[in-house]
Design an enzyme around this catalytic site. Structure first.
Site, PDB file in Angstrom:
ATOM      1  N   TRP A 135       0.682  -1.339   0.089  1.00  0.00           N
ATOM      2  CA  TRP A 135      -0.097  -0.035   0.102  1.00  0.00           C
ATOM      3  C   TRP A 135       0.813   1.275  -0.171  1.00  0.00           C
ATOM      4  CZ3 TRP A 135       1.880   2.512   4.186  1.00  0.00           C
ATOM      5  CH2 TRP A 135       2.312   1.700   5.263  1.00  0.00           C
ATOM      6  N   ASN A 136       2.161   1.403   0.155  1.00  0.00           N
ATOM      7  CA  ASN A 136       2.910   2.505   0.469  1.00  0.00           C
ATOM      8  C   ASN A 136       3.329   3.096  -0.683  1.00  0.00           C
ATOM      9  OD1 ASN A 136       4.672   0.258  -0.006  1.00  0.00           O
ATOM     10  ND2 ASN A 136       6.429   1.305   1.156  1.00  0.00           N
TER      11      ASN A 136
ATOM     12  N   PRO B 185      -3.372  -5.731  -6.036  1.00  0.00           N
ATOM     13  CA  PRO B 185      -3.027  -4.740  -5.089  1.00  0.00           C
ATOM     14  C   PRO B 185      -3.314  -5.076  -3.719  1.00  0.00           C
ATOM     15  CG  PRO B 185      -5.024  -4.316  -6.253  1.00  0.00           C
ATOM     16  CD  PRO B 185      -4.599  -5.796  -6.757  1.00  0.00           C
TER      17      PRO B 185
ATOM     18  N   GLU C  94      11.000  -8.484  -2.826  1.00  0.00           N
ATOM     19  CA  GLU C  94      11.579  -7.048  -2.356  1.00  0.00           C
ATOM     20  C   GLU C  94      10.931  -6.910  -0.865  1.00  0.00           C
ATOM     21  OE1 GLU C  94      12.066  -4.033  -0.572  1.00  0.00           O
ATOM     22  OE2 GLU C  94      10.603  -3.001  -2.098  1.00  0.00           O
TER      23      GLU C  94
ATOM     24  N   GLU D 167      12.021  -2.288  11.870  1.00  0.00           N
ATOM     25  CA  GLU D 167      11.590  -1.380  10.814  1.00  0.00           C
ATOM     26  C   GLU D 167      10.475  -0.388  11.465  1.00  0.00           C
ATOM     27  OE1 GLU D 167      11.078  -1.356   6.012  1.00  0.00           O
ATOM     28  OE2 GLU D 167      10.181  -3.037   7.048  1.00  0.00           O
TER      29      GLU D 167
END
Length: 492
Positions: free
Chosen positions: A162-163, A187, A262, A393
């Site tokens: 979503w970023n 998505p 990723e 993170e």
């Protein structure tokens, strides 16, 4: 279909539904929907169709039917479709940026920058499409020839976060289509509208039906398991957390699916004693605050030499505290809301843990009154090594600062993580900066620069930050198979 306005995308279905399969806009086969909310207000944006396993299977069938014709389409024609999509994205920047602000919460300036970045993937891979090479040569021992051909890998399936709802889709879609592969895209459930708009633009640019199938859903495991369990899917690319990536790798292994991953990051930002402090502060703001810090390559841990620590802390703290926070639609806002309340709660827990262990809040911004998933910009100093914020993170606008005097000791701390996506180094001495950069265990390093991403460069990490690369020449290689033909052609 032509791209419609934000009001239509935000409030009404696209044509007859939100699921794009075989060139048709459809509701989910079982009629399921789920809500998309504005993170700045919590208000319902709209109900979106929630694709299920039946839709996932139908999408595979549509992609498989379209594969042969697209594989045989001349590279120049594929390139033209991508070039036209690049042009259309640039023409519709305001609309696409508005959608990103609406469903992601990003400040408008960041959203518009994302649209420009996302569009560049279509331009770059339009140019790469016509440069897919083959080779022909003599066998060293004589008697026959080597012919090496490059072919599209086949049906590809993508899961995006979503970023960066536009860029994380286009960085996968563009090279796949350039290479000659049909695409299945799921998505993020929080941000489906941007992906649907990009799909509409590709259709307007002339992409044949069935080559891009988009399945919004809030039941990802059912959709993705269907894709990874089908032998027709030969390539899978995922951007998201390392924990989810591990699970998906296990599923992909069953059919030996070619994967690109990723995953998470924990980027160190190093400020050497000879650094230009003002430049380092500007770079730190870029590396920390792009996208509100909700970025996998965001600077996560700051290692500042003691000789410049006071100056850097003062100037960086002032810059962070001055950031205006609010809804991304408001003029002058540089930091929008976090994606949801759970994200805010996690950031707060990391800050609270650091403070409980002895860290100090050296600077902090303000957040608007009222609803919305806001967290203030925050700079922490005297952060102890055992604080969670140095090992997890952050994914938000919080910067933990630590100091160092010994380069080797600093590098040991910087590399003491399972992640290795991005790193940053500031030093006036290029030799020193490059020495540190080469010793940092990261797939990408910014030297005297806080912005790394470029569609023309390979993006990806080492260790548990991922597998493979996106962007650059490597980006299209990920969607090509190598075939060797031994040709009986006597040379005597």
């Amino acid at each position: 279909m032509n791209l419609v306005g934000i009001d239509t995308l935000a409030k009404s279905p696209l044509a007859d539904g939100d699921v794009l399969i075989g060139g048709r806009w459809l509701p989910a086969a079982d009629g399921r929907t789920y809500p998309v909310h504005d993170p700045a207000t919590g208000a319902l944006v709209r109900e979106v169709s929630s694709a299920g396993p039946g839709d996932a299977l139908a999408a595979i069938e549509a992609a498989d039917r379209a594969a042969a014709a697209w594989r045989a389409t001349p590279a120049r024609r594929r390139s033209e479709v991508l070039h036209d999509t690049f042009r259309l994205m640039r023409e519709h920047t305001d609309l696409l940026a508005g959608l990103i602000v609406l469903e992601n919460g990003k400040a408008y300036r960041d959203a518009a920058a994302e649209v420009g970045y996302a569009a560049e993937f279509f331009r770059w891979f339009a140019e790469e499409a016509v440069r897919i090479g083959s080779s022909f040569g003599d066998a060293p021992g004589g008697g026959f020839r080597h012919v090496v051909r490059r072919h599209p890998v086949g049906v590809t399936a993508f899961v995006t976060p979503w970023n960066f709802p536009a860029a994380m889709a286009t960085c996968k879609i563009a090279p796949a289509l350039a290479a000659g592969c049909p695409v299945l895209l799921k998505p993020a459930p929080e941000t489906p509208l941007t992906a649907l708009a990009v799909a509409a633009l590709l259709a307007e640019a002339g992409l044949p039906e069935g080559l891009l199938n988009v399945l919004p859903t809030d039941r990802a495991p059912e959709v993705v398991s269907t894709w990874l369990g089908d032998e027709r899917v030969r390539k899978f690319s995922f951007t998201g957390s390392t924990a989810t990536g591990r699970l998906l790798l296990e599923q992909a292994a069953a059919n030996v699916v070619n994967v690109t991953m990723e995953l998470g990051g924990n980027a160190p930002f190093v400020v050497c004693a000879d650094a230009d402090v003002d430049a380092a502060v500007r770079g730190a703001m870029d590396a920390k605050m792009r996208g509100g810090g909700e970025v996998c390559i965001a600077a996560n841990r700051f290692y500042v030499h003691t000789d410049v620590a006071a100056e850097f802390t003062e100037k960086f703290g002032a810059a962070m505290a001055a950031v205006r926070t609010g809804p991304g639609t408001e003029e002058g806002v540089a930091l929008g809301p976090m994606i949801n309340q759970a994200a805010v709660d996690k950031i707060r827990s990391l800050v609270d843990d650091a403070v409980a262990r002895g860290a100090t809040i050296a600077a902090q911004g303000t957040v608007p009154d009222g609803p919305g998933n806001f967290h203030p910009t925050t700079v922490l100093t005297d952060v102890p090594e055992e604080a969670r914020i140095l090992h997890e993170e952050v994914f938000g606008p919080v910067a933990p600062l630590t100091t160092f005097t010994d380069e080797d000791e600093m590098l040991a701390r910087a590399n003491a993580t399972v992640h290795g996506l991005a790193s940053y180094v500031y030093s006036r001495d290029v030799a020193r900066a490059l020495r540190i950069a080469e010793r940092l265990e990261a797939g990408m390093v910014g030297v005297n620069r806080g912005l790394l991403s470029d569609p023309a460069a390979p993006f990806g990490g080492v260790k548990q930050s991922g597998l493979g690369r996106e962007g650059g020449r490597e980006g299209i290689e990920a969607f090509l198979e190598t075939q060797y033909i031994a040709l009986d052609w006597p040379t005597d």
